[in-house]
Write a protein that holds these residues in place. Structure first.
Motif, PDB file in Angstrom:
ATOM      1  N   THR A 165      -8.828  -3.666  -3.762  1.00 58.06           N
ATOM      2  CA  THR A 165      -8.321  -4.843  -3.038  1.00 58.06           C
ATOM      3  C   THR A 165      -9.317  -5.314  -1.971  1.00 58.06           C
ATOM      4  O   THR A 165      -9.315  -6.488  -1.591  1.00 58.06           O
ATOM      5  N   ILE A 166     -10.154  -4.401  -1.491  1.00 59.77           N
ATOM      6  CA  ILE A 166     -11.013  -4.703  -0.335  1.00 59.77           C
ATOM      7  C   ILE A 166     -11.964  -5.879  -0.599  1.00 59.77           C
ATOM      8  O   ILE A 166     -11.984  -6.844   0.180  1.00 59.77           O
ATOM      9  N   ASN A 207      -5.834   5.317  -6.371  1.00 54.88           N
ATOM     10  CA  ASN A 207      -7.005   5.207  -5.507  1.00 54.88           C
ATOM     11  C   ASN A 207      -7.818   3.950  -5.819  1.00 54.88           C
ATOM     12  O   ASN A 207      -8.269   3.237  -4.917  1.00 54.88           O
ATOM     13  N   GLU A 208      -8.018   3.667  -7.106  1.00 59.35           N
ATOM     14  CA  GLU A 208      -8.758   2.467  -7.506  1.00 59.35           C
ATOM     15  C   GLU A 208      -8.042   1.209  -7.025  1.00 59.35           C
ATOM     16  O   GLU A 208      -8.670   0.268  -6.534  1.00 59.35           O
ATOM     17  N   ASN A 230       0.822  -1.213   0.000  1.00 60.64           N
ATOM     18  CA  ASN A 230       0.000   0.000   0.000  1.00 60.64           C
ATOM     19  C   ASN A 230       0.855   1.261   0.000  1.00 60.64           C
ATOM     20  O   ASN A 230       0.520   2.256  -0.647  1.00 60.64           O
ATOM     21  N   TYR A 244      -6.077   4.221   1.727  1.00 61.83           N
ATOM     22  CA  TYR A 244      -6.822   5.150   0.875  1.00 61.83           C
ATOM     23  C   TYR A 244      -7.209   6.401   1.660  1.00 61.83           C
ATOM     24  O   TYR A 244      -7.059   7.534   1.182  1.00 61.83           O
ATOM     25  N   ALA A 245      -7.675   6.203   2.914  1.00 67.23           N
ATOM     26  CA  ALA A 245      -8.102   7.346   3.734  1.00 67.23           C
ATOM     27  C   ALA A 245      -6.913   8.220   4.138  1.00 67.23           C
ATOM     28  O   ALA A 245      -6.985   9.456   4.062  1.00 67.23           O
ATOM     29  N   ALA A 290      -7.891  -6.229   3.571  1.00 66.46           N
ATOM     30  CA  ALA A 290      -9.020  -5.381   3.193  1.00 66.46           C
ATOM     31  C   ALA A 290      -8.939  -4.010   3.856  1.00 66.46           C
ATOM     32  O   ALA A 290      -9.046  -2.967   3.196  1.00 66.46           O
ATOM     33  N   GLN A 330      -6.177   0.864  -4.464  1.00 64.87           N
ATOM     34  CA  GLN A 330      -6.294   0.714  -3.008  1.00 64.87           C
ATOM     35  C   GLN A 330      -7.642   0.108  -2.633  1.00 64.87           C
ATOM     36  O   GLN A 330      -7.699  -0.869  -1.880  1.00 64.87           O
ATOM     37  N   TYR A 331      -8.744   0.689  -3.135  1.00 66.64           N
ATOM     38  CA  TYR A 331     -10.042   0.215  -2.660  1.00 66.64           C
ATOM     39  C   TYR A 331     -10.536  -1.030  -3.384  1.00 66.64           C
ATOM     40  O   TYR A 331     -11.395  -1.758  -2.873  1.00 66.64           O
ATOM     41  N   GLY A 390      -6.089  -1.633   2.669  1.00 69.03           N
ATOM     42  CA  GLY A 390      -6.395  -0.809   1.499  1.00 69.03           C
ATOM     43  C   GLY A 390      -7.280   0.369   1.860  1.00 69.03           C
ATOM     44  O   GLY A 390      -7.071   1.487   1.381  1.00 69.03           O
ATOM     45  N   LEU A 391      -8.272   0.135   2.738  1.00 72.90           N
ATOM     46  CA  LEU A 391      -9.189   1.201   3.149  1.00 72.90           C
ATOM     47  C   LEU A 391      -8.468   2.274   3.957  1.00 72.90           C
ATOM     48  O   LEU A 391      -8.628   3.480   3.712  1.00 72.90           O
TER      49      LEU A 391
END
Length: 477
Positions: free
Chosen positions: A308-309, A302-303, A58, A183-184, A176, A305-306, A179-180
């Motif tokens: 992967t969730i 960004n795509e 990440n 991203y934040a 999961a 990162q999220y 990645g969240l």
């Protein structure tokens, strides 16, 4: 006279059985109490352990590579060399766990790796990052094999698979949430250049870990009877559960003889080969998934990162449900082979398809064996290895060779579109299925041989049978 002797023997056996009888409702209540008080702590710390280890993917996706001028080759080395110190700490950890007391040893390791994670916030070059990752491996390395050994001490054979799966699912949740969280945190803007982008990932995750470590020091029990959450009735139940397994537990003291027996046992080596293959998939996929989505499939930061969730969520659901079925059926090998078959299809799609949507779907197929197979194989090893130090040696060796794959994972995943890495993963799943089949055949042979001896069809040539070699012990496959 003979009739009286036989009658006395029958009374002795009966009273022994009565002494070891447990009311199923009482036992279930105590197991639930264990689940509520032990599993959440182990799971939380393993979640944070996996988070602190896998956040390299990440952080690279979030700008680490450009910030400190890391080349692709140096990044691969950083991923690989963590597992050198990781491996070196595994076997000593499993052998020392009991002597040093679980709450002290696991708490100390957790405290140290959380400090290392915080320190990674301030790396300025390749050398700094490499040193931090190798220290992280040193302190994290023995945690997973130690908690698996810990579970095998507290839970019966038929209870272990699901509990190990729950703990492994925490690593999936870490993927999961990693990645969240990443991203934040990447969206946070600060005026301090040392607290921007990827640096906040290490700082925040390290601080969360260090706040959770006191749970180990002050609440985790060292053995079946020392839990602060047990009352006298619970301790009696745990004592009977311990006696029920005592036929195979052997001497509690350290024994070089048991270590030797573990290394002379073919099933130890089947277990090690399977774990190596499964861990290569686990470490390469969990580390490089954001990069596979970004560089291999063309999604933006960004795509990547999220996206992967949901892949990890599928993996978590799969590991808990399949491991539950594995415990209910007392089967390990068929479930490992079945999950690997789905992974093989996934890798074939990644290698052969030119459609990015199909490749993203393939990531979900690979998510099935990701956590199911390492966990089931380790519980398979624990189920079939007794007494304690024979089991500790088998599990430690399993993890040592398994984590050697982490060194290789960083080297085969070097350049997009990662054809070498995907091909290597495909080959490992095929080898694992072969090893699972051979191990299953070997265990069936051993069970049949014991049955023939007990039925008087074959002479027992062994002068001594202890632990899982005892004639009434049955291997699960």
């Amino acid at each position: 006279m003979m009739s009286e002797t036989k009658q006395e023997a029958d009374i002795t056996v009966l009273s022994s059985e009565e002494e070891l009888y447990l009311d199923p409702k009482k036992e279930a209540r105590v197991v639930r109490k264990l689940d509520r008080n032990v599993l959440p702590i182990l799971g939380l710390i393993y979640f944070l352990c996996a988070l602190d280890r896998s956040n390299i993917g990440n952080s690279v996706s979030a700008g680490l590579q450009e910030s400190i001028g890391l080349t692709n080759s140096e990044y691969s080395n950083v991923v690989s060399l963590l597992y050198v110190t990781y491996i070196l700490s595994e076997m000593p950890g499993t052998l020392l766990l009991k002597k040093l007391k679980p709450h002290r040893y696991l708490g100390f390791c957790g405290l140290c790796w959380s400090l290392v994670t915080i320190g990674t916030t301030f790396v300025g070059n390749y050398g700094h990052l490499l040193a931090c990752r190798m220290l992280l491996g040193l302190f994290e390395g023995s945690y997973f094999p130690c908690i698996m050994l810990y579970v095998s001490i507290f839970y019966k054979k038929e209870e272990q698979g699901l509990r190990m799966a729950i703990l492994l699912s925490c690593a999936g949740l870490a993927g999961a949430f990693g990645g969240l969280i990443s991203y934040a945190l990447v969206q946070v803007q600060t005026t301090n250049p040392w607290l921007q982008g990827y640096r906040l990932i290490y700082l925040v995750e390290g601080l969360i870990t260090i706040c959770a470590i006191p749970l180990i020091f002050f609440w985790l029990p060292d053995d079946e009877n020392s839990g602060k959450f047990f009352n006298d009735s619970d301790r009696e139940v745990m004592a009977i559960r311990s006696k029920q397994r005592s036929n195979y537990m052997g001497e509690e003291g350290f024994s070089w003889v048991e270590i030797k027996k573990a290394y002379l046992d073919p099933k130890t080596y089947f277990s090690m080969i399977i774990q190596f293959c499964q861990d290569l998939i686990l470490y390469s996929f969990s580390t490089f998934l954001p990069n596979i989505l970004k560089s291999g499939l063309g999604y933006n930061t960004n795509e990547a990162q999220y996206m992967t969730i949901p892949v990890y969520i599928v993996s978590v659901i799969a590991v808990i449900s399949i491991s539950y079925l594995s415990d209910r059926t007392s089967l390990r090998g068929p479930f490992i082979a079945g999950a690997n078959a789905l992974g093989i299809i996934g890798y074939i799609i990644l290698l052969a398809s030119g459609n990015n949507k199909a490749k993203y779907f393939a990531c979900y197929l690979i998510a099935f064996p990701l956590y199911i197979c390492p966990g089931l194989n380790l519980s398979w090893t624990a189920n079939n290895s007794y007494p304690h130090y024979r089991r500790a040696t088998s599990m430690g060796s399993n993890q040592t060779l398994g984590n050697l794959s982490g060194v290789i994972a960083g080297q085969v995943y070097r350049n997009s579109p990662y054809v070498l890495g995907h091909s290597f993963g495909l080959g490992c799943l095929c080898v694992s299925i072969i090893a699972v089949a051979l191990n299953t055949l070997w265990l069936r042979y051993l069970n049949n041989e014991k049955e023939r001896i007990l039925n008087g069809e074959k002479v027992d040539n062994k002068s001594e049978r202890t632990g899982d070699h005892e004639l009434d012990f049955r291997y699960c496959y």
